[in-house]
Design an enzyme around this catalytic site. Structure first.
Site, PDB file in Angstrom:
ATOM      1  CG  ASP A  10      -0.266   0.041   2.544  1.00  0.00           C
ATOM      2  OD1 ASP A  10      -0.916   0.466   3.520  1.00  0.00           O
ATOM      3  OD2 ASP A  10       0.916  -0.331   2.631  1.00  0.00           O
ATOM      4  CG  ASP A  15       3.954   0.162   1.676  1.00  0.00           C
ATOM      5  OD1 ASP A  15       3.725   1.063   2.497  1.00  0.00           O
ATOM      6  OD2 ASP A  15       3.390  -0.950   1.692  1.00  0.00           O
ATOM      7  CG  ASN A  39       0.374   3.468   4.126  1.00  0.00           C
ATOM      8  OD1 ASN A  39       0.177   3.456   5.333  1.00  0.00           O
ATOM      9  ND2 ASN A  39       1.332   2.773   3.550  1.00  0.00           N
ATOM     10  CB  THR A 123       4.463  -4.098   2.866  1.00  0.00           C
ATOM     11  OG1 THR A 123       4.054  -3.586   1.580  1.00  0.00           O
ATOM     12  CG2 THR A 123       5.634  -5.031   2.704  1.00  0.00           C
ATOM     13  CG  PHE A 164      -2.129   1.245   9.362  1.00  0.00           C
ATOM     14  CD1 PHE A 164      -1.817   0.819   8.087  1.00  0.00           C
ATOM     15  CD2 PHE A 164      -3.169   2.148   9.533  1.00  0.00           C
ATOM     16  CE1 PHE A 164      -2.531   1.294   6.989  1.00  0.00           C
ATOM     17  CE2 PHE A 164      -3.883   2.631   8.453  1.00  0.00           C
ATOM     18  CZ  PHE A 164      -3.569   2.200   7.166  1.00  0.00           C
ATOM     19  CG  ASN A 165       0.214  -3.099   7.397  1.00  0.00           C
ATOM     20  OD1 ASN A 165      -0.230  -2.061   6.899  1.00  0.00           O
ATOM     21  ND2 ASN A 165       1.468  -3.476   7.269  1.00  0.00           N
ATOM     22  CG  HIS A 232       6.707   0.452  10.103  1.00  0.00           C
ATOM     23  ND1 HIS A 232       6.831   0.199  11.462  1.00  0.00           N
ATOM     24  CD2 HIS A 232       6.283   1.733  10.013  1.00  0.00           C
ATOM     25  CE1 HIS A 232       6.482   1.271  12.147  1.00  0.00           C
ATOM     26  NE2 HIS A 232       6.153   2.225  11.301  1.00  0.00           N
ATOM     27  CG  ASP A 233       5.812  -1.626   4.673  1.00  0.00           C
ATOM     28  OD1 ASP A 233       5.226  -0.704   4.076  1.00  0.00           O
ATOM     29  OD2 ASP A 233       5.298  -2.270   5.604  1.00  0.00           O
TER      30      ASP A 233
HETATM   31  O1  RIB Z   1       2.195  -0.069  10.907  1.00  0.00           O
HETATM   32  C1  RIB Z   1       3.081   0.137   9.832  1.00  0.00           C
HETATM   33  C2  RIB Z   1       2.463  -0.294   8.541  1.00  0.00           C
HETATM   34  O2  RIB Z   1       1.348   0.537   8.249  1.00  0.00           O
HETATM   35  C3  RIB Z   1       3.407  -0.138   7.341  1.00  0.00           C
HETATM   36  O3  RIB Z   1       3.120  -1.127   6.394  1.00  0.00           O
HETATM   37  C4  RIB Z   1       3.060   1.219   6.799  1.00  0.00           C
HETATM   38  O4  RIB Z   1       3.314   1.331   5.389  1.00  0.00           O
HETATM   39  C5  RIB Z   1       1.584   1.265   7.045  1.00  0.00           C
HETATM   40  O5  RIB Z   1       0.956   0.578   5.965  1.00  0.00           O
HETATM   41 CA    CA Z   2       2.690  -0.523   4.100  1.00  0.00          CA
END
Ligand code: RIB
Ligand code: CA
Length: 304
Positions: A10, A15, A39, A123, A164-165, A232-233
Site C-alpha cells: 500500500d 512500502d 495508507n 506490507t 495499522f496493517n 516498517h516494510d
Molecule cells: O504499521 C506500519 C504499517 O502501516 C506499514 O506497512 C506502513 O506502510 C503502514 O501501511
Molecule cells: Ca505498508
C-alpha cells in the site's frame, strides 16, 4: 539462488523503500506487485507502485486490489504518508498501465504458474491475501511462506494494542494467520527498533538518484522521532536477505476481530494454550545498526 517473491503493498513511503530494495537486489526475483487500500486509497497506492516501476524502468507487472477491508470501514493513514501516499519527489509522468486483472486473479495466476514456491510479502493490510485464500485455496501448496509486515506483541500504532496493517483489516489477518501457510511476523517489535537514523537519511541524496528519491519521500514520513524514521516494510526484505540479524520466536498468534483491542495480534508467548501448535515465527529483536548499514549499502550499489 534467488528468492521468488510477490509483494502486496500500500505505497506508502516505507512500502516504496521496500519495493525499491526488492526491485534492485539481485538475490530477489520480484515477480509481481499487487496493491491494496491502506495508507491511501487503492487508486493512489496503485499509481505509486506504477511510479516506482517506471522510475526503475522495470517490467514488473502491477495489479490493483481491494478498495476496502472485508468488513471494517476503510480508514487511511494519509496523516503519516501524505495525501498522495508518496510525496516529495517528481516521478516521471508517463506511467505504465496496471494489469487488466484484479490483484487476486494476478496473484493466483502468478503463484500457480511459478516453477518454484513463491514467498508472499504483504506490507499493507491482508485483504487481498485473505480473498485469494478464500477463492483459490489451491495456491497455498505453491507458497513457501508469508513474510508479513504487521502486528506486534503488546504495542500498537493505531490503538495501544493494534498495528495499522492488522487494524485496517483484522478479519483478513485472522484468515491469513489461520490459513496453515507458515508466517514470519515482521511487527512493530523490530520495526520500531530498527529506525533509519537521521544520519543515514542525510547520506541518501549523496549516493545516487535513487538515494535522492528515497530521501525526498522519506523526509515526509510522519512516523518519525529524534531517533530516526520507521521503515516498517523494509524490514521484510531485510529479513529475507539477512535473517541472521533478526531474532524470532515460534508461537501461535491469534488476531482480535472485535472490541477495543480489535486488530491486536495476541501471541501465546509461553506456548501454553494451543497444545504446542505454532503458526508464526515472530520477529522479537533486530540488529538496528546492521539494518542501517545494509540500507545504505543497498542504495549505494543501485545503478540509478
Ligand atoms: O504499521 C506500519 C504499517 O502501516 C506499514 O506497512 C506502513 O506502510 C503502514 O501501511
Ligand atoms: Ca505498508
Amino acid at each position: 539462488m534467488t528468492i521468488k517473491i510477490i509483494m502486496d503493498t500500500d505505497p506508502g513511503i516505507d512500502d516504496a523503500a521496500a519495493i525499491t530494495m526488492a526491485i534492485n537486489d539481485d538475490n530477489i526475483d520480484l515477480k509481481l506487485i499487487t496493491t491494496v487500500a491502506g495508507n491511501v486509497t487503492v487508486d493512489k497506492t496503485t499509481k505509486n507502485a506504477l511510479k516506482l516501476v517506471r522510475f526503475f524502468n522495470s517490467d514488473i507487472p502491477v495489479a490493483a486490489g481491494a478498495k476496502q477491508p472485508l468488513i471494517k470501514p476503510f480508514e487511511d493513514a494519509a496523516r503519516i504518508h501524505g495525501e498522495s501516499g508518496m510525496p516529495g519527489y517528481d516521478f516521471p509522468e508517463d506511467l505504465p498501465k496496471p494489469m487488466n486483472k484484479s490483484a487476486v486473479e494476478a496473484l493466483r495466476d502468478a503463484i500457480m504458474a511459478s516453477d518454484e514456491k513463491i514467498t508472499l510479502v504483504p506490507t499493507g493490510s491482508y485483504t487481498n491475501i485473505a480473498l485469494l485464500f478464500s477463492e483459490y485455496p489451491e495456491v497455498k501448496d505453491n507458497i513457501e511462506r508469508i513474510v508479513a509486515m504487521g502486528g506486534s506483541l503488546g504495542m500498537g500504532n493505531m490503538t495501544s494494542a493494534a498495528e495499522f496493517n492488522v487494524f485496517t483489516d483484522p478479519h483478513a489477518a485472522r484468515i491469513v494467520y489461520n490459513s496453515g501457510v507458515p508466517i514470519v511476523m515482521v511487527g512493530l517489535d523490530i520495526t520500531m527498533k530498527a529506525l533509519l537514523t537521521h544520519e543515514s537519511i542525510e547520506k541518501l541524496p549523496t549516493l545516487n538518484e535513487t538515494g535522492k528519491m528515497l530521501h525526498d519521500i522519506i523526509i515526509h514520513d510522519g512516523d518519525n522521532s529524534d531517533s530516526g524514521i520507521a521503515m516498517h516494510d523494509v524490514n521484510t526484505i531485510f529479513y529475507l536477505l539477512h535473517p541472521e540479524a533478526i531474532t524470532t520466536k515460534e508461537m501461535w498468534v491469534d488476531v482480535q476481530t472485535e472490541g477495543p483491542a480489535m486488530g491486536e495480534t495476541v501471541g501465546d508467548i509461553r506456548g501454553a494454550y494451543h497444545d504446542g501448535k505454532t503458526n508464526a515465527s515472530v520477529c522479537v529483536d533486530i540488529d538496528a545498526a546492521a539494518f542501517n548499514k545494509w540500507f545504505i549499502e543497498e542504495v549505494t550499489n543501485m545503478s540509478k
